[in-house]
Design a protein around this motif. Structure first.
Motif, PDB file in Angstrom:
ATOM      1  N   PRO A  30       0.829  -1.204   0.000  1.00  0.00           N
ATOM      2  CA  PRO A  30       0.000   0.000   0.000  1.00  0.00           C
ATOM      3  C   PRO A  30       0.866   1.258   0.000  1.00  0.00           C
ATOM      4  CG  PRO A  30       0.198  -0.772   2.229  1.00  0.00           C
ATOM      5  CD  PRO A  30       0.980  -1.747   1.351  1.00  0.00           C
ATOM      6  N   VAL A  31       0.217   2.393  -0.104  1.00  0.00           N
ATOM      7  CA  VAL A  31       0.891   3.686  -0.030  1.00  0.00           C
ATOM      8  C   VAL A  31       0.425   4.364   1.249  1.00  0.00           C
ATOM      9  CG1 VAL A  31       1.116   5.963  -1.085  1.00  0.00           C
ATOM     10  CG2 VAL A  31       1.036   3.930  -2.521  1.00  0.00           C
ATOM     11  N   ILE A  32       1.362   4.814   2.055  1.00  0.00           N
ATOM     12  CA  ILE A  32       1.044   5.551   3.274  1.00  0.00           C
ATOM     13  C   ILE A  32       1.442   6.999   3.039  1.00  0.00           C
ATOM     14  CG2 ILE A  32       1.532   5.845   5.719  1.00  0.00           C
ATOM     15  CD1 ILE A  32       2.189   2.834   5.786  1.00  0.00           C
ATOM     16  N   ILE A  33       0.480   7.887   3.240  1.00  0.00           N
ATOM     17  CA  ILE A  33       0.727   9.318   3.056  1.00  0.00           C
ATOM     18  C   ILE A  33       0.467   9.994   4.394  1.00  0.00           C
ATOM     19  CG2 ILE A  33       0.042  11.405   1.816  1.00  0.00           C
ATOM     20  CD1 ILE A  33      -1.014   9.524  -0.415  1.00  0.00           C
ATOM     21  N   TRP A  34       1.468  10.681   4.904  1.00  0.00           N
ATOM     22  CA  TRP A  34       1.260  11.388   6.161  1.00  0.00           C
ATOM     23  C   TRP A  34       1.917  12.754   6.061  1.00  0.00           C
ATOM     24  CZ3 TRP A  34       5.260   7.980   5.665  1.00  0.00           C
ATOM     25  CH2 TRP A  34       6.512   8.398   6.075  1.00  0.00           C
ATOM     26  N   GLY A  35       1.484  13.648   6.939  1.00  0.00           N
ATOM     27  CA  GLY A  35       2.029  14.989   6.958  1.00  0.00           C
ATOM     28  C   GLY A  35       1.174  15.896   7.807  1.00  0.00           C
ATOM     29  N   GLU A  36       1.563  17.135   7.844  1.00  0.00           N
ATOM     30  CA  GLU A  36       0.848  18.144   8.615  1.00  0.00           C
ATOM     31  C   GLU A  36      -0.538  18.396   8.028  1.00  0.00           C
ATOM     32  OE1 GLU A  36       1.926  19.715  11.405  1.00  0.00           O
ATOM     33  OE2 GLU A  36       3.682  18.413  11.341  1.00  0.00           O
ATOM     34  N   GLN A  37      -1.402  18.960   8.850  1.00  0.00           N
ATOM     35  CA  GLN A  37      -2.739  19.324   8.402  1.00  0.00           C
ATOM     36  C   GLN A  37      -2.628  20.345   7.264  1.00  0.00           C
ATOM     37  OE1 GLN A  37      -5.118  20.901  11.583  1.00  0.00           O
ATOM     38  NE2 GLN A  37      -7.026  20.468  10.523  1.00  0.00           N
ATOM     39  N   ARG A  38      -3.458  20.149   6.225  1.00  0.00           N
ATOM     40  CA  ARG A  38      -3.512  21.035   5.052  1.00  0.00           C
ATOM     41  C   ARG A  38      -2.204  21.031   4.251  1.00  0.00           C
ATOM     42  NH1 ARG A  38      -7.683  23.574   3.906  1.00  0.00           N
ATOM     43  NH2 ARG A  38      -6.648  25.246   2.837  1.00  0.00           N
ATOM     44  N   SER A  39      -1.502  19.892   4.239  1.00  0.00           N
ATOM     45  CA  SER A  39      -0.244  19.814   3.499  1.00  0.00           C
ATOM     46  C   SER A  39      -0.407  19.177   2.121  1.00  0.00           C
ATOM     47  CB  SER A  39       0.791  19.032   4.316  1.00  0.00           C
ATOM     48  OG  SER A  39       0.370  17.693   4.514  1.00  0.00           O
ATOM     49  N   LYS A  41      -2.114  16.083   1.534  1.00  0.00           N
ATOM     50  CA  LYS A  41      -2.188  14.614   1.570  1.00  0.00           C
ATOM     51  C   LYS A  41      -3.374  14.093   0.772  1.00  0.00           C
ATOM     52  CE  LYS A  41      -2.492  14.510   6.022  1.00  0.00           C
ATOM     53  NZ  LYS A  41      -2.468  15.908   6.353  1.00  0.00           N
ATOM     54  N   SER A  42      -4.537  14.668   0.960  1.00  0.00           N
ATOM     55  CA  SER A  42      -5.737  14.205   0.249  1.00  0.00           C
ATOM     56  C   SER A  42      -5.618  14.454  -1.243  1.00  0.00           C
ATOM     57  CB  SER A  42      -6.987  14.892   0.792  1.00  0.00           C
ATOM     58  OG  SER A  42      -7.210  14.503   2.128  1.00  0.00           O
ATOM     59  N   THR A  43      -5.036  15.570  -1.619  1.00  0.00           N
ATOM     60  CA  THR A  43      -4.845  15.872  -3.038  1.00  0.00           C
ATOM     61  C   THR A  43      -3.908  14.854  -3.676  1.00  0.00           C
ATOM     62  OG1 THR A  43      -5.179  18.224  -2.594  1.00  0.00           O
ATOM     63  CG2 THR A  43      -4.086  17.648  -4.660  1.00  0.00           C
ATOM     64  N   LEU A  44      -2.829  14.513  -2.997  1.00  0.00           N
ATOM     65  CA  LEU A  44      -1.909  13.514  -3.517  1.00  0.00           C
ATOM     66  C   LEU A  44      -2.592  12.153  -3.616  1.00  0.00           C
ATOM     67  CD1 LEU A  44       0.863  12.594  -4.461  1.00  0.00           C
ATOM     68  CD2 LEU A  44       1.493  12.320  -2.048  1.00  0.00           C
ATOM     69  N   ALA A  45      -3.358  11.774  -2.586  1.00  0.00           N
ATOM     70  CA  ALA A  45      -4.073  10.491  -2.612  1.00  0.00           C
ATOM     71  C   ALA A  45      -5.079  10.459  -3.761  1.00  0.00           C
ATOM     72  CB  ALA A  45      -4.780  10.260  -1.281  1.00  0.00           C
ATOM     73  N   CYS A  47      -4.839  12.101  -6.573  1.00  0.00           N
ATOM     74  CA  CYS A  47      -4.050  12.014  -7.806  1.00  0.00           C
ATOM     75  C   CYS A  47      -3.594  10.577  -8.057  1.00  0.00           C
ATOM     76  CB  CYS A  47      -2.850  12.951  -7.698  1.00  0.00           C
ATOM     77  SG  CYS A  47      -1.782  12.967  -9.141  1.00  0.00           S
ATOM     78  N   VAL A  48      -3.093   9.929  -7.027  1.00  0.00           N
ATOM     79  CA  VAL A  48      -2.632   8.541  -7.178  1.00  0.00           C
ATOM     80  C   VAL A  48      -3.806   7.640  -7.547  1.00  0.00           C
ATOM     81  CG1 VAL A  48      -1.651   6.576  -5.941  1.00  0.00           C
ATOM     82  CG2 VAL A  48      -0.640   8.837  -5.675  1.00  0.00           C
ATOM     83  N   ALA A  49      -4.961   7.835  -6.892  1.00  0.00           N
ATOM     84  CA  ALA A  49      -6.144   7.020  -7.199  1.00  0.00           C
ATOM     85  C   ALA A  49      -6.616   7.261  -8.630  1.00  0.00           C
ATOM     86  CB  ALA A  49      -7.261   7.342  -6.215  1.00  0.00           C
ATOM     87  N   PHE A  50      -6.592   8.512  -9.077  1.00  0.00           N
ATOM     88  CA  PHE A  50      -7.012   8.852 -10.428  1.00  0.00           C
ATOM     89  C   PHE A  50      -6.133   8.148 -11.468  1.00  0.00           C
ATOM     90  CE2 PHE A  50      -6.496  11.677 -14.140  1.00  0.00           C
ATOM     91  CZ  PHE A  50      -7.779  11.622 -14.633  1.00  0.00           C
ATOM     92  N   PHE A  51      -4.811   8.259 -11.300  1.00  0.00           N
ATOM     93  CA  PHE A  51      -3.916   7.623 -12.261  1.00  0.00           C
ATOM     94  C   PHE A  51      -3.972   6.109 -12.160  1.00  0.00           C
ATOM     95  CE2 PHE A  51      -1.919  11.865 -12.447  1.00  0.00           C
ATOM     96  CZ  PHE A  51      -2.069  12.059 -13.796  1.00  0.00           C
TER      97      PHE A  51
END
Length: 61
Positions: A30-39, A41-45, A47-51
């Motif tokens: 799987p891919v684990i995406i973590w980071g600060e709030q409003r960094s 993460k959801s946009t990257l997730a 994008c990955v799901a779309f591609f």
């Protein structure tokens, strides 16, 4: 404009040459995406799901 398959092939060629890190994310399970709030993460997730969805649809065209 070319066929859907031609456009998807052009997209994958672009990603392979310009953004190989995104292809690595698509191949990882799987891919684990973590980071600060409003960094972003959801946009990257998203994008990955779309591609990932495009990758699956590419083989069915």
């Amino acid at each position: 404009m070319g066929s859907s398959r031609d456009r998807l092939q052009a997209l994958w060629d672009f990603l392979l040459t310009q953004h190989p890190w995104l292809i690595q994310l698509l191949e990882a399970t799987p891919v684990i995406i973590w980071g600060e709030q409003r960094s972003g993460k959801s946009t990257l997730a998203d994008c990955v799901a779309f591609f990932g969805a495009l990758n699956v649809s590419f083989f069915f065209l």
